[in-house]
Design a protein around this motif. Structure first.
Motif, PDB file in Angstrom:
ATOM      1  N   ASP A  74     -51.120  16.316  24.953  1.00  0.00           N
ATOM      2  CA  ASP A  74     -51.971  17.337  25.571  1.00  0.00           C
ATOM      3  C   ASP A  74     -51.285  18.030  26.750  1.00  0.00           C
ATOM      4  N   GLY A  75     -50.053  18.480  26.520  1.00  0.00           N
ATOM      5  CA  GLY A  75     -49.343  19.233  27.538  1.00  0.00           C
ATOM      6  C   GLY A  75     -48.588  18.402  28.555  1.00  0.00           C
ATOM      7  N   ARG A  76     -48.765  17.110  28.509  1.00  0.00           N
ATOM      8  CA  ARG A  76     -48.032  16.242  29.435  1.00  0.00           C
ATOM      9  C   ARG A  76     -46.674  15.872  28.865  1.00  0.00           C
ATOM     10  N   ASP A  77     -45.806  15.350  29.703  1.00  0.00           N
ATOM     11  CA  ASP A  77     -44.439  15.001  29.309  1.00  0.00           C
ATOM     12  C   ASP A  77     -44.471  13.841  28.314  1.00  0.00           C
ATOM     13  N   PRO A  78     -44.165  14.079  27.044  1.00  0.00           N
ATOM     14  CA  PRO A  78     -44.231  12.994  26.058  1.00  0.00           C
ATOM     15  C   PRO A  78     -43.200  11.902  26.308  1.00  0.00           C
ATOM     16  N   GLU A  79     -42.061  12.280  26.900  1.00  0.00           N
ATOM     17  CA  GLU A  79     -41.055  11.266  27.186  1.00  0.00           C
ATOM     18  C   GLU A  79     -41.551  10.298  28.257  1.00  0.00           C
ATOM     19  N   LEU A  80     -42.222  10.858  29.273  1.00  0.00           N
ATOM     20  CA  LEU A  80     -42.787  10.004  30.317  1.00  0.00           C
ATOM     21  C   LEU A  80     -43.862   9.086  29.744  1.00  0.00           C
ATOM     22  N   LEU A  81     -44.734   9.639  28.911  1.00  0.00           N
ATOM     23  CA  LEU A  81     -45.774   8.821  28.299  1.00  0.00           C
ATOM     24  C   LEU A  81     -45.169   7.736  27.409  1.00  0.00           C
ATOM     25  N   THR A  82     -44.084   8.072  26.717  1.00  0.00           N
ATOM     26  CA  THR A  82     -43.399   7.082  25.888  1.00  0.00           C
ATOM     27  C   THR A  82     -42.888   5.927  26.737  1.00  0.00           C
ATOM     28  N   GLU A  83     -42.290   6.251  27.875  1.00  0.00           N
ATOM     29  CA  GLU A  83     -41.785   5.204  28.772  1.00  0.00           C
ATOM     30  C   GLU A  83     -42.922   4.339  29.307  1.00  0.00           C
ATOM     31  N   VAL A  84     -44.040   4.983  29.663  1.00  0.00           N
ATOM     32  CA  VAL A  84     -45.192   4.229  30.183  1.00  0.00           C
ATOM     33  C   VAL A  84     -45.746   3.294  29.115  1.00  0.00           C
ATOM     34  N   LEU A  85     -45.892   3.815  27.897  1.00  0.00           N
ATOM     35  CA  LEU A  85     -46.409   2.979  26.819  1.00  0.00           C
ATOM     36  C   LEU A  85     -45.459   1.838  26.493  1.00  0.00           C
ATOM     37  N   TRP A  86     -44.181   2.159  26.376  1.00  0.00           N
ATOM     38  CA  TRP A  86     -43.203   1.117  26.042  1.00  0.00           C
ATOM     39  C   TRP A  86     -43.231   0.010  27.085  1.00  0.00           C
ATOM     40  N   VAL A 118     -31.829   1.555  19.415  1.00  0.00           N
ATOM     41  CA  VAL A 118     -32.754   1.659  20.537  1.00  0.00           C
ATOM     42  C   VAL A 118     -33.376   3.049  20.550  1.00  0.00           C
ATOM     43  N   LEU A 119     -32.558   4.061  20.377  1.00  0.00           N
ATOM     44  CA  LEU A 119     -33.053   5.439  20.356  1.00  0.00           C
ATOM     45  C   LEU A 119     -34.026   5.649  19.196  1.00  0.00           C
ATOM     46  N   ASP A 120     -33.744   5.028  18.059  1.00  0.00           N
ATOM     47  CA  ASP A 120     -34.632   5.169  16.906  1.00  0.00           C
ATOM     48  C   ASP A 120     -36.009   4.566  17.189  1.00  0.00           C
ATOM     49  N   ALA A 121     -36.032   3.393  17.837  1.00  0.00           N
ATOM     50  CA  ALA A 121     -37.312   2.756  18.161  1.00  0.00           C
ATOM     51  C   ALA A 121     -38.101   3.610  19.148  1.00  0.00           C
ATOM     52  N   LEU A 122     -37.422   4.115  20.167  1.00  0.00           N
ATOM     53  CA  LEU A 122     -38.097   4.965  21.149  1.00  0.00           C
ATOM     54  C   LEU A 122     -38.577   6.264  20.509  1.00  0.00           C
ATOM     55  N   ALA A 123     -37.814   6.790  19.566  1.00  0.00           N
ATOM     56  CA  ALA A 123     -38.210   8.017  18.889  1.00  0.00           C
ATOM     57  C   ALA A 123     -39.504   7.824  18.111  1.00  0.00           C
ATOM     58  N   GLU A 124     -39.673   6.657  17.505  1.00  0.00           N
ATOM     59  CA  GLU A 124     -40.903   6.388  16.762  1.00  0.00           C
ATOM     60  C   GLU A 124     -42.108   6.358  17.707  1.00  0.00           C
ATOM     61  N   ILE A 125     -41.933   5.777  18.888  1.00  0.00           N
ATOM     62  CA  ILE A 125     -43.029   5.775  19.857  1.00  0.00           C
ATOM     63  C   ILE A 125     -43.339   7.202  20.288  1.00  0.00           C
ATOM     64  N   ARG A 126     -42.292   7.954  20.577  1.00  0.00           N
ATOM     65  CA  ARG A 126     -42.497   9.331  21.028  1.00  0.00           C
ATOM     66  C   ARG A 126     -43.189  10.172  19.961  1.00  0.00           C
ATOM     67  N   LEU A 127     -42.805  10.005  18.705  1.00  0.00           N
ATOM     68  CA  LEU A 127     -43.432  10.765  17.631  1.00  0.00           C
ATOM     69  C   LEU A 127     -44.918  10.453  17.509  1.00  0.00           C
ATOM     70  N   ALA A 128     -45.308   9.248  17.870  1.00  0.00           N
ATOM     71  CA  ALA A 128     -46.732   8.888  17.870  1.00  0.00           C
ATOM     72  C   ALA A 128     -47.442   9.419  19.109  1.00  0.00           C
ATOM     73  N   VAL A 129     -46.689   9.578  20.191  1.00  0.00           N
ATOM     74  CA  VAL A 129     -47.275  10.037  21.452  1.00  0.00           C
ATOM     75  C   VAL A 129     -47.461  11.552  21.484  1.00  0.00           C
ATOM     76  N   GLU A 130     -46.500  12.286  20.943  1.00  0.00           N
ATOM     77  CA  GLU A 130     -46.502  13.751  21.070  1.00  0.00           C
ATOM     78  C   GLU A 130     -47.814  14.420  20.656  1.00  0.00           C
ATOM     79  N   PRO A 131     -48.442  14.015  19.537  1.00  0.00           N
ATOM     80  CA  PRO A 131     -49.680  14.703  19.138  1.00  0.00           C
ATOM     81  C   PRO A 131     -50.850  14.511  20.100  1.00  0.00           C
ATOM     82  N   VAL A 132     -50.780  13.511  20.971  1.00  0.00           N
ATOM     83  CA  VAL A 132     -51.886  13.271  21.907  1.00  0.00           C
ATOM     84  C   VAL A 132     -51.465  13.520  23.349  1.00  0.00           C
TER      85      VAL A 132
END
Length: 201
Positions: A150-162, A134-148
């Protein structure tokens, strides 16, 4: 090969046979029709032998769900890697498409992952750590989110996208959304999360 090594290999093979057979039965008839009795009959083992590997049906579903998250992580990684040197938005879009394609290709597996076994995907709390797949799948989403991010919480954006991708996958599978507009929905979602309005405040 020592007797112990041979025994461990055979146990692993039996365990995988149980999981593969459970997935096949669920894909053919649905999870409601997968029982330990029917599963034991299918693989031609006694129920006591099956119980040596899994305590009950819930334990089988849990193991299938973990397999699914491992496969999902692999699919997301492959999609992200194809765009590693390109536009970060294209990489995020590729990961989004891979997620929905995974859910659409194996809806029964996806059901086990995110509907029948909520404990697998539960957020860590009180010191609880989610299983590695589960952590590995979420990590892949986060790694795609981090570059975009733009200073916002990538973990929060990962949760929203997921959560949003899950909603899109579930509603599409349930025929509540028009399947021909999947790409437009993903583009709209990416635009909302990464567009100029999202950076205000």
């Amino acid at each position: 090969m020592t007797p112990r090594e041979r025994r461990l290999r055979e146990q692993g093979q039996r365990r995988q046979l149980i999981l593969s057979s459970a997935r096949e039965m669920a894909e053919a008839e649905g999870w409601d029709f997968v029982t330990t009795r029917r599963l034991a009959e299918r693989i031609e083992y006694s129920q006591p032998v099956l119980y040596q590997h899994f305590k009950n049906k819930d334990a089988i579903v849990h193991a299938v769900a973990l397999e699914g998250f491992g496969e999902l992580a692999g699919a997301l990684h492959a999609a992200r890697a194809r765009h590693a040197d390109g536009d970060p938005l294209e990489a995020l879009d590729a990961v989004a498409r891979a997620y929905l394609a995974f859910a659409a290709k194996g809806p029964v597996l996806y059901q086990a992952m995110l509907t029948l076994d909520p404990g697998v995907a539960a957020a860590p709390e009180d010191g609880h750590v989610a299983p590695r797949p589960v952590l590995d799948a979420l990590a892949e989403i986060r790694l795609a989110v981090e570059p975009v991010a733009d200073g916002r919480d990538p973990e929060l954006l990962t949760e929203v996208l997921w959560s949003t991708w899950h909603g899109l996958a579930t509603l599409t599978w349930g025929r509540r959304l028009r399947p021909d507009l999947t790409e437009e929905r993903l583009a709209a979602l990416t635009g909302i999360l990464t567009g100029p309005a999202a950076r205000l405040g």
